[in-house]
Design an enzyme around this catalytic site. Structure first.
Site: not given
Ligand code: PAF
Length: 283
Positions: A33, A38, A151, A154
C-alpha cells in the site's frame, strides 16, 4: 516491470551476485500500500547504495486479534509499478509460508522498549515486527536497511535488536513525509472519512505545539506531564476518539522525562473513527 522474487533462495541468489560484483545493497521493508512515505525510503536507499531491494509482506504476526489484517489495503501491482518508477532493483514478495513455514515457533521479543507505548496498546505487535524484520535482515544481509521516523518506537526497537543480536546491518532513519497540512502519510489514513480527514492534522499540530513548549522550558523543569495532558485534551476537543497515549519521552530509551538534560520526543496514538493514528515530533 520490476523483477519480483518470492523465495529466500532466489532473493539470496540475486544479492550474492551483486555482492560478488562489489555493490552495496540497501533494503526497504514494507507491508505494501505504498505511498510517498515509502517511496522516500526507497530514495534514501538509492542515494546510498548501488542496489535497492524492497520487500512487500503484510506480516500477520504483527496484527492482534480483532485488528485490521483482513482489511489492510493491498495492491501489489500498483506497488510494483511505483517501485519500478523509483528505480528500485528488486522486489521480494514472499508468501506467508515462506516466512512462517509450518512449525515455526521462534519469536524475537524486546524487553521493556517493546512493552511500553505501542507495545502496551498492541500486545504482541513488536514481537511480530521484530521477528519478521530479524528474518528479512538475515535473509537479505544488506549493508543497511531504511525505516521511517513516523514509526519512531519501531525504529528504536529495530536498532536495539540489530545491536543485541549482532546483526551486521546498519539501520538508517528517514524523516516523516507529511501532507501539506501536516498529516503524516500512512497506509491507514485510507480509513478516514472526509470529515475525519479535516480533523486529522490536529494531531501533528498539537504534537508540534507541545514539543515547542517543552523545548522552551529546556533550562529547567519540562513540566512534561502537564504539557502532555494539555495535548490529550486538545485532541479530544478536536473530535478524536480514544487517545491511547500522549507523552513526552527520552528520545533514545522512551522512558518518561522530567528534565531537559537529554533529547526528547513527543509521541501520541489516538483513534479517529476507524483509523488509529500515530505520530511523533522531536523536542
Ligand atoms: O513499518 C512497517 O511497514 C512494518 O512494520 C515492517 C517494518 C515492514 C515490518 O512488517
Amino acid at each position: 516491470m520490476i523483477e519480483t522474487v518470492k523465495t529466500i533462495t532466489e532473493l539470496r541468489r540475486h544479492l550474492d551476485q551483486w555482492r560478488a560484483g562489489g555493490e552495496t545493497i540497501g533494503l526497504v521493508p514494507t507491508m505494501g500500500a505504498l505511498h510517498e512515505g515509502h517511496l522516500s525510503l526507497v530514495r534514501v536507499a538509492r542515494a546510498k547504495a548501488g542496489r535497492t531491494v524492497a520487500t512487500l509482506f503484510v506480516n500477520p504476526a504483527q496484527f492482534g486479534e480483532g485488528e485490521d489484517f483482513d482489511q489492510y489495503p493491498r495492491d501489489a501491482d500498483d506497488d510494483a509499478q511505483k517501485l519500478e518508477n523509483e528505480g528500485c532493483d528488486l522486489l521480494f514478495r514472499p508468501a506467508a509460508e515462506e516466512i512462517y513455514p509450518p512449525g515455526h515457533v521462534t519469536r524475537v521479543t524486546i524487553e521493556r522498549l517493546g512493552d511500553i507505548l505501542e507495545g502496551e496498546f498492541r500486545p504482541g505487535f513488536f514481537a511480530g515486527v521484530a521477528t519478521v524484520v530479524t528474518k528479512l535482515l538475515l535473509q537479505a544481509l544488506p549493508d543497511f536497511a531504511v525505516f521511517g521516523e513516523k514509526d519512531y518506537q519501531q525504529l528504536l526497537v529495530i536498532r536495539r535488536l540489530t545491536r543485541d543480536l549482532d546483526i551486521p546491518v546498519a539501520i538508517e532513519a528517514a524523516p516523516t513525509v507529511r501532507e501539506d497540512d501536516g498529516l503524516a502519510l500512512a497506509s491507514r489514513n485510507a480509513y478516514l472519512t472526509s470529515d475525519e480527514r479535516e480533523i486529522a492534522p490536529v494531531l501533528f499540530g498539537t504534537l508540534s505545539q507541545v514539543a515547542e513548549n517543552v523545548g522552551r522550558g529546556a533550562s529547567g523543569n519540562l513540566r512534561a506531564e502537564e504539557q502532555a495532558a494539555w495535548g490529550r485534551d486538545q485532541l479530544e476537543r478536536a473530535g478524536f476518539g480514544k487517545v491511547e497515549y500522549f507523552t513526552v519521552r527520552d528520545a533514545e530509551t522512551l522512558e518518561p522525562v522530567a528534565r531537559a538534560s537529554r533529547p526528547a520526543r513527543v509521541l501520541a496514538a489516538a483513534w479517529l473513527g476507524k483509523a488509529r493514528l500515530i505520530d511523533n515530533v522531536a523536542v
